[in-house]
Design an enzyme around this catalytic site. Structure first.
Site, PDB file in Angstrom:
ATOM      1  N   LYS A 111       0.846  -1.203   0.000  1.00 34.14           N
ATOM      2  CA  LYS A 111       0.000   0.000   0.000  1.00 34.14           C
ATOM      3  C   LYS A 111       0.882   1.254   0.000  1.00 34.14           C
ATOM      4  O   LYS A 111       0.597   2.226  -0.691  1.00 34.14           O
ATOM      5  CB  LYS A 111      -0.942  -0.008   1.211  1.00 34.14           C
ATOM      6  CG  LYS A 111      -1.890  -1.210   1.198  1.00 34.14           C
ATOM      7  CD  LYS A 111      -3.358  -0.825   1.249  1.00 34.14           C
ATOM      8  CE  LYS A 111      -4.274  -1.951   0.825  1.00 34.14           C
ATOM      9  NZ  LYS A 111      -4.507  -2.995   1.804  1.00 34.14           N
ATOM     10  N   LYS A 190      -2.416 -11.182  -9.679  1.00 33.23           N
ATOM     11  CA  LYS A 190      -3.394 -11.701  -8.717  1.00 33.23           C
ATOM     12  C   LYS A 190      -4.704 -10.902  -8.820  1.00 33.23           C
ATOM     13  O   LYS A 190      -4.657  -9.671  -8.895  1.00 33.23           O
ATOM     14  CB  LYS A 190      -2.835 -11.546  -7.295  1.00 33.23           C
ATOM     15  CG  LYS A 190      -3.746 -12.162  -6.243  1.00 33.23           C
ATOM     16  CD  LYS A 190      -3.404 -11.719  -4.835  1.00 33.23           C
ATOM     17  CE  LYS A 190      -4.140 -10.459  -4.461  1.00 33.23           C
ATOM     18  NZ  LYS A 190      -4.254 -10.172  -3.045  1.00 33.23           N
ATOM     19  N   LYS A 193      -9.559  -6.755  -5.480  1.00 36.18           N
ATOM     20  CA  LYS A 193     -10.518  -5.642  -5.517  1.00 36.18           C
ATOM     21  C   LYS A 193      -9.784  -4.337  -5.811  1.00 36.18           C
ATOM     22  O   LYS A 193     -10.326  -3.425  -6.409  1.00 36.18           O
ATOM     23  CB  LYS A 193     -11.195  -5.490  -4.146  1.00 36.18           C
ATOM     24  CG  LYS A 193     -12.149  -6.600  -3.773  1.00 36.18           C
ATOM     25  CD  LYS A 193     -12.631  -6.428  -2.312  1.00 36.18           C
ATOM     26  CE  LYS A 193     -12.894  -7.754  -1.636  1.00 36.18           C
ATOM     27  NZ  LYS A 193     -12.442  -7.825  -0.236  1.00 36.18           N
TER      28      LYS A 193
HETATM   29  P1  TYM Z   1      -9.952 -10.101   1.506  1.00 34.11           P
HETATM   30  O1  TYM Z   1     -11.293  -9.524   1.751  1.00 34.11           O
HETATM   31  O2  TYM Z   1      -8.961  -9.290   0.745  1.00 34.11           O
HETATM   32  O3  TYM Z   1     -10.102 -11.479   0.755  1.00 34.11           O
HETATM   33  C1  TYM Z   1     -11.010 -12.459   1.228  1.00 34.11           C
HETATM   34  C2  TYM Z   1     -10.441 -13.841   0.960  1.00 34.11           C
HETATM   35  O4  TYM Z   1     -10.275 -14.020  -0.447  1.00 34.11           O
HETATM   36  C3  TYM Z   1      -8.949 -14.499  -0.705  1.00 34.11           C
HETATM   37  N1  TYM Z   1      -8.508 -13.984  -2.016  1.00 34.11           N
HETATM   38  C4  TYM Z   1      -7.944 -14.742  -2.962  1.00 34.11           C
HETATM   39  N2  TYM Z   1      -7.663 -16.059  -3.012  1.00 34.11           N
HETATM   40  C5  TYM Z   1      -7.092 -16.527  -4.145  1.00 34.11           C
HETATM   41  N3  TYM Z   1      -6.809 -15.743  -5.220  1.00 34.11           N
HETATM   42  C6  TYM Z   1      -7.097 -14.422  -5.221  1.00 34.11           C
HETATM   43  N4  TYM Z   1      -6.831 -13.679  -6.274  1.00 34.11           N
HETATM   44  C7  TYM Z   1      -7.678 -13.851  -4.049  1.00 34.11           C
HETATM   45  N5  TYM Z   1      -8.070 -12.601  -3.696  1.00 34.11           N
HETATM   46  C8  TYM Z   1      -8.566 -12.692  -2.444  1.00 34.11           C
HETATM   47  C9  TYM Z   1      -8.104 -13.907   0.416  1.00 34.11           C
HETATM   48  O5  TYM Z   1      -6.898 -14.602   0.571  1.00 34.11           O
HETATM   49  C10 TYM Z   1      -9.041 -14.051   1.587  1.00 34.11           C
HETATM   50  O6  TYM Z   1      -8.964 -15.347   2.126  1.00 34.11           O
HETATM   51  N6  TYM Z   1      -7.752  -9.489   5.893  1.00 34.11           N
HETATM   52  C11 TYM Z   1      -8.645 -10.337   5.165  1.00 34.11           C
HETATM   53  C12 TYM Z   1      -9.998 -10.532   5.843  1.00 34.11           C
HETATM   54  C13 TYM Z   1      -9.888 -11.004   7.241  1.00 34.11           C
HETATM   55  C14 TYM Z   1      -9.663 -12.331   7.669  1.00 34.11           C
HETATM   56  C15 TYM Z   1      -9.642 -12.276   9.087  1.00 34.11           C
HETATM   57  C16 TYM Z   1      -9.444 -13.531   7.002  1.00 34.11           C
HETATM   58  C17 TYM Z   1     -10.026 -10.222   8.330  1.00 34.11           C
HETATM   59  N7  TYM Z   1      -9.864 -10.981   9.458  1.00 34.11           N
HETATM   60  C18 TYM Z   1      -9.434 -13.427   9.849  1.00 34.11           C
HETATM   61  C19 TYM Z   1      -9.230 -14.679   7.766  1.00 34.11           C
HETATM   62  C20 TYM Z   1      -9.222 -14.618   9.179  1.00 34.11           C
HETATM   63  C21 TYM Z   1      -8.899  -9.716   3.808  1.00 34.11           C
HETATM   64  O7  TYM Z   1      -8.860  -8.528   3.643  1.00 34.11           O
HETATM   65  O8  TYM Z   1      -9.288 -10.586   2.870  1.00 34.11           O
END
Ligand code: TYM
Length: 322
Positions: A111, A190, A193
């Site tokens: 970031k 990758k 969003k």
């Molecule tokens: P976030 O919202 O960015 O993504 C949610 C989940 O989607 C997975 N993901 C992907 N997996 C494979 N390929 C991709 N291109 C891809 N893009 C996203 C992410 O790895 C994630 O599993 N910080 C976390 C949310 C969170 C969380 C937690 C997760 C908050 N507290 C506790 C697990 C446990 C996040 O922003 O994910």
């Protein structure tokens, strides 16, 4: 029974990276475990400052999860901000978290590299995520590969807390399935969003067709053999949606020459669109039944809070707070 927990941040519309990387594995695990899934709306505060946008994305994610098969009879499903205990635990954990650990976080460094002005929320994000996980005595966290370092940090923080104040937290493990660890986006990076390269799970048919037909390919003619067919982005994506032998057939035809990129992308769109058709129907039903969705989140919050209160009481006691 292992406790399984995962969260998704409502900072945009969910895409197939979220689906294959986290949602589908979590849904598959809900039957055999003690499943806890949540919408990480506190986390969205580091990137979104419009309250209505946060409400809309949060609602959208609730609908998406339920439409894709999260079963509230099997999994506890809630909004993170309904459990404010997580913020208190964040403080307790943060007070033991070295600055150096947070400075090494890839997501924070990315970031900064993008020119985003850092704030405390962005910097301390991994501590809030550790609190999310530790508050529920979690054993297994299904996530995509981009979250691996956050899980390593969670373990480091939990071990330090246990060492300092005595056994308090379960040490969790990530569950990252290699085949879906990093779903590529429309540009081959990758899918994310924040990169503008997403294929949404749900959305307008015309716009999504346009996105997929717009995937940039090289200038080789349809008849030319393509020995690198397995590296083709449309082939890679097709493998997530089409039956194995059909995807292999497309790959072989591309390799041999004779399959045009336009036809390949058309097939990709059709398989993608049909894959989510039953979920689209379910989502439309849920949209028309918003009281049910509210009720699911309210019940989930009550069940999650009962667990959170117990863990927090244990943590408070062990570190000498009242
Ligand atoms: P976030 O919202 O960015 O993504 C949610 C989940 O989607 C997975 N993901 C992907 N997996 C494979 N390929 C991709 N291109 C891809 N893009 C996203 C992410 O790895 C994630 O599993 N910080 C976390 C949310 C969170 C969380 C937690 C997760 C908050 N507290 C506790 C697990 C446990 C996040 O922003 O994910």
């Amino acid at each position: 029974m292992p406790r399984i927990l995962t969260g998704i941040t409502p900072s945009g519309t969910l895409h197939i990276g979220n689906y294959f990387g986290a949602m589908r594995p979590a849904i598959e695990l809900q039957a055999g475990g003690d499943a806890f899934y949540f919408i990480a709306d506190y986390h969205s505060m580091t990137v979104i400052t419009d309250p209505q946008e946060r409400r809309d994305y949060t609602r959208g994610i609730a609908l998406d999860w339920l439409a894709c098969g999260l079963d509230p009879q099997k999994a506890v499903f809630w909004r993170q901000s309904d459990i404010p205990e997580v913020c208190e635990l964040t403080w307790m954990l943060g007070s033991l978290t070295p600055m150096g650990l947070l400075e090494r976080a890839h997501s924070y460094k990315d970031k900064l590299a993008k020119g985003i002005a850092p704030n405390f929320g962005l910097f301390s994000y991994p501590v809030l995520m550790a609190a999310d996980i530790l508050l529920f005595d979690t054993h297994v966290v299904p996530v995509g590969k981009d979250q691996k370092q956050h899980l390593e940090m969670t373990r480091d923080i939990a071990i330090k807390f246990n060492h300092t104040y005595g056994e308090t937290f379960v040490i969790p493990e990530e569950r990252i399935s290699e085949s879906v660890a990093v779903i590529p986006g429309l540009d081959g990076q990758k899918m994310s969003k924040s990169y503008g390269n997403t294929i949404e799970i749900f959305g307008d048919e015309k716009a999504l067709r346009k996105k997929i037909m717009g995937i940039v390919m090289d200038s080789r003619t349809p008849t030319e053999p393509k020995p690198d067919a397995d590296k083709n982005l449309a082939i890679q994506l097709l493998k997530f949606f089409a039956p194995k032998d059909l995807a292999a057939d497309f790959e072989n035809r591309l390799r041999a020459g004779g399959l045009g990129y336009g036809d390949l992308k058309k097939a990709l769109f059709e398989h993608y669109w049909n894959h989510f058709a039953p979920y689209r129907a379910k989502r439309a039903e849920l949209v028309a039944n918003s009281d049910y969705v509210d009720q699911v989140l309210r019940d989930g919050a009550a069940r999650a809070r009962a667990v959170a209160e117990k863990t927090l009481a244990r943590a408070r006691k062990n570190c000498g707070l009242r």
